[in-house]
Scaffold this motif. Structure first.
Motif, short mmCIF file in Angstrom:
data_model
loop_
_atom_site.label_atom_id
_atom_site.label_comp_id
_atom_site.label_asym_id
_atom_site.label_seq_id
_atom_site.Cartn_x
_atom_site.Cartn_y
_atom_site.Cartn_z
N ILE A 21 0.97 -1.28 0.15
CA ILE A 21 0.02 0.04 0.08
C ILE A 21 0.87 1.42 -0.05
O ILE A 21 1.72 1.22 0.66
N HIS A 22 0.45 2.21 -0.97
CA HIS A 22 1.33 3.43 -0.78
C HIS A 22 0.55 4.52 0.05
O HIS A 22 -0.79 4.61 -0.18
N ILE B 137 3.91 5.96 -8.31
CA ILE B 137 3.02 4.92 -7.59
C ILE B 137 1.89 4.15 -8.22
O ILE B 137 1.78 3.15 -8.11
N LEU B 138 1.01 4.92 -9.17
CA LEU B 138 0.23 4.40 -10.15
C LEU B 138 0.87 3.31 -10.96
O LEU B 138 0.53 2.33 -11.33
N PRO C 72 -1.96 -0.01 -4.65
CA PRO C 72 -3.00 0.85 -4.38
C PRO C 72 -2.33 2.03 -3.54
O PRO C 72 -1.42 1.67 -2.81
N ALA C 73 -2.96 3.10 -3.46
CA ALA C 73 -2.82 4.41 -2.62
C ALA C 73 -3.65 4.55 -1.82
O ALA C 73 -5.06 4.47 -1.81
N VAL C 74 -3.53 5.17 -0.67
CA VAL C 74 -4.38 5.76 0.42
C VAL C 74 -3.78 7.28 0.40
O VAL C 74 -2.47 7.43 1.01
N ALA C 75 -4.72 8.17 0.09
CA ALA C 75 -4.30 9.48 0.11
C ALA C 75 -5.29 10.40 0.78
O ALA C 75 -6.30 10.23 0.88
N ALA D 87 -5.16 -6.03 -5.47
CA ALA D 87 -4.65 -6.28 -6.66
C ALA D 87 -5.63 -5.29 -8.01
O ALA D 87 -5.02 -4.92 -8.92
N ARG D 88 -6.98 -5.29 -7.63
CA ARG D 88 -7.75 -4.75 -8.39
C ARG D 88 -7.60 -3.23 -8.67
O ARG D 88 -7.45 -2.70 -9.70
N MET D 89 -7.30 -2.45 -7.51
CA MET D 89 -7.01 -1.05 -7.42
C MET D 89 -5.41 -0.94 -8.16
O MET D 89 -5.04 -0.12 -8.94
N GLY D 90 -4.65 -1.56 -7.93
CA GLY D 90 -3.49 -1.86 -8.40
C GLY D 90 -3.27 -1.78 -9.97
O GLY D 90 -2.71 -1.05 -10.65
#
Length: 416
Positions: A306-307, A327-328, A333-336, A378-381
């Motif tokens: 997780i980023h 990151i993308l 995935p990221a938590v912003a 995985a899906r978000m990545g």
């Protein structure tokens, strides 16, 4: 084309604006253009001059076909640097660089002078030198530092703010082209008086061939003593006031006993590094890494599950984190920390979770949610990787910029 670039930050700085300015200049030089750069001695984000450079003098080097002129600047002796120290630092570079930008313009006879801010203090000189040398003038804004300085309390006073914004608006209207890195920031440019016909979105980029999804079981993970059962929540970059980095320590404290498999890794340097180390001193789920060289960037990004992208609410849409594109591209995935509707929240839609900067518990809950749902990660990545290739691809972005530079130079010549 002959291009004279001008800005505070440049390689060998590893993060932020310096990284993008050097990649841009080197890419243009690689395309056959003659490129010179006037910049400061490398110091960011540690606020210490890099090894091999002398802050008591001017230095020149040829770096990947770019002629780079380094100018001295004042650096505060104590960190974190206060507002007075930061202002003096920027002002010292603006002053020390004047003879070098003048001499560079005289010898190069550039077709275009490209100034990169921060620091906005160089903008008047950049415009004046462009006029004197007959070059087209281009101002590229990486973040709205004046707005951010007032929002974060580094500058104060309504009268001072009105004066500063009036001067900024006056200067913006003088350049042949003004660019910035996101649609929301383009809107702010227009609000400040920049002409829509002369304003261009020129976003940061990522080399999607170099940065791509990779095995999470890296040498860095082994170096940190972590196994495949650990979930790594990574923050990498500058550790400074704009980031609100202390909220990450709060999230680590919140999750230490609740989810011991989550390990927070903080990689970077900056004015608030020691403060973050102190905040994390009792947390067994926090580890630190020094800034990593560019050749290890793919490995670093792959180490994360997780980023983390912290950002203070006050600077939303005044900047867009430079770490976002890599990151993308890494397929993680990221938590912003970003309110709904801000540019950062919009950019990670489908590729991460945006939480309000004023909701520290929401940050830890988002991290926990992703940590315990590998399918969602995985899906978000995968979605992030698609976005990186569609919106942030280096060759596409820099190719379009080169074309716009050529069109501006041609237009300038037709008016002479």
């Amino acid at each position: 084309m002959k291009i004279l670039a001008y800005g505070l930050n440049y390689a060998p700085e590893l993060t932020g604006i310096g990284k993008y300015s050097s990649e841009l200049c080197e890419w243009l030089a690689g395309r056959g253009h003659t490129v010179a750069m006037v910049t400061a001695q490398p110091y960011y984000p540690t606020w210490k001059v890099a090894d091999g450079y002398n802050n008591r003098s001017y230095q020149h080097e040829i770096r990947n076909q770019v002629s780079v002129h380094h100018c001295p600047l004042y650096l505060p002796g104590n960190l974190p640097a206060g507002k007075r120290g930061r202002i003096l630092s920027h002002a010292s570079f603006a002053a020390s660089s004047i003879p070098k930008i003048l001499s560079s313009a005289y010898s190069l006879k550039p077709d275009v002078l490209l100034a990169v801010t921060p620091s906005f203090l160089i903008a008047p000189t950049a415009f004046a030198v462009a006029q004197l040398s007959g070059a087209a003038s281009w101002l590229h804004i990486q973040d709205f530092e004046l707005d951010a300085a007032f929002e974060l309390g580094m500058l104060e006073g309504s009268a001072l703010r009105r004066t500063a914004m009036s001067m900024e608006s006056f200067i913006l209207r003088r350049f042949d082209r003004v660019s910035t890195i996101s649609p929301r920031m383009i809107e702010r440019l227009h609000d400040k008086g920049a002409s829509p016909k002369n304003s261009i979105e020129f976003r940061n980029w990522v080399d999607t061939d170099f940065i791509s999804p990779a095995d999470r079981m890296t040498e860095l993970r082994e170096q940190l003593g972590l196994t495949d059962r650990h979930i790594v929540a990574l923050y990498s970059g500058s550790i400074a006031a704009k980031q609100g980095i202390e909220t990450l320590a709060e999230a680590a404290a919140e999750l230490k006993d609740k989810a011991p498999e989550i390990v927070f890794v903080f990689c970077g340097g900056g004015a608030l590094l020691n403060h973050l180390v102190e905040l994390s001193s009792t947390l067994s789920n926090v580890k630190f890494l020094d800034l990593q060289p560019n050749e290890r960037m793919q490995e670093l990004l792959a180490t994360a599950d997780i980023h983390l992208i912290p950002q203070r609410a006050q600077v939303a849409d005044l900047m867009l984190p430079s770490k976002l594109a890599p990151i993308l591209a890494s397929g993680r995935p990221a938590v912003a920390m970003a309110k709904a509707g801000t540019q950062l929240a919009t950019e990670i839609e489908g590729a991460g979770i945006a939480v309000s900067p004023s909701d520290p518990r929401g940050l830890s809950e988002a991290i926990l949610k992703l940590a315990r749902d590998s399918a969602m990660r995985a899906r978000m990545g995968e979605r992030g990787r698609v976005l990186a290739c569609e919106r942030w691809r280096k060759e596409t972005i820099l190719g379009a910029f080169e074309k716009q530079l050529g069109e501006l130079v041609a237009l300038r010549r037709s008016h002479d």
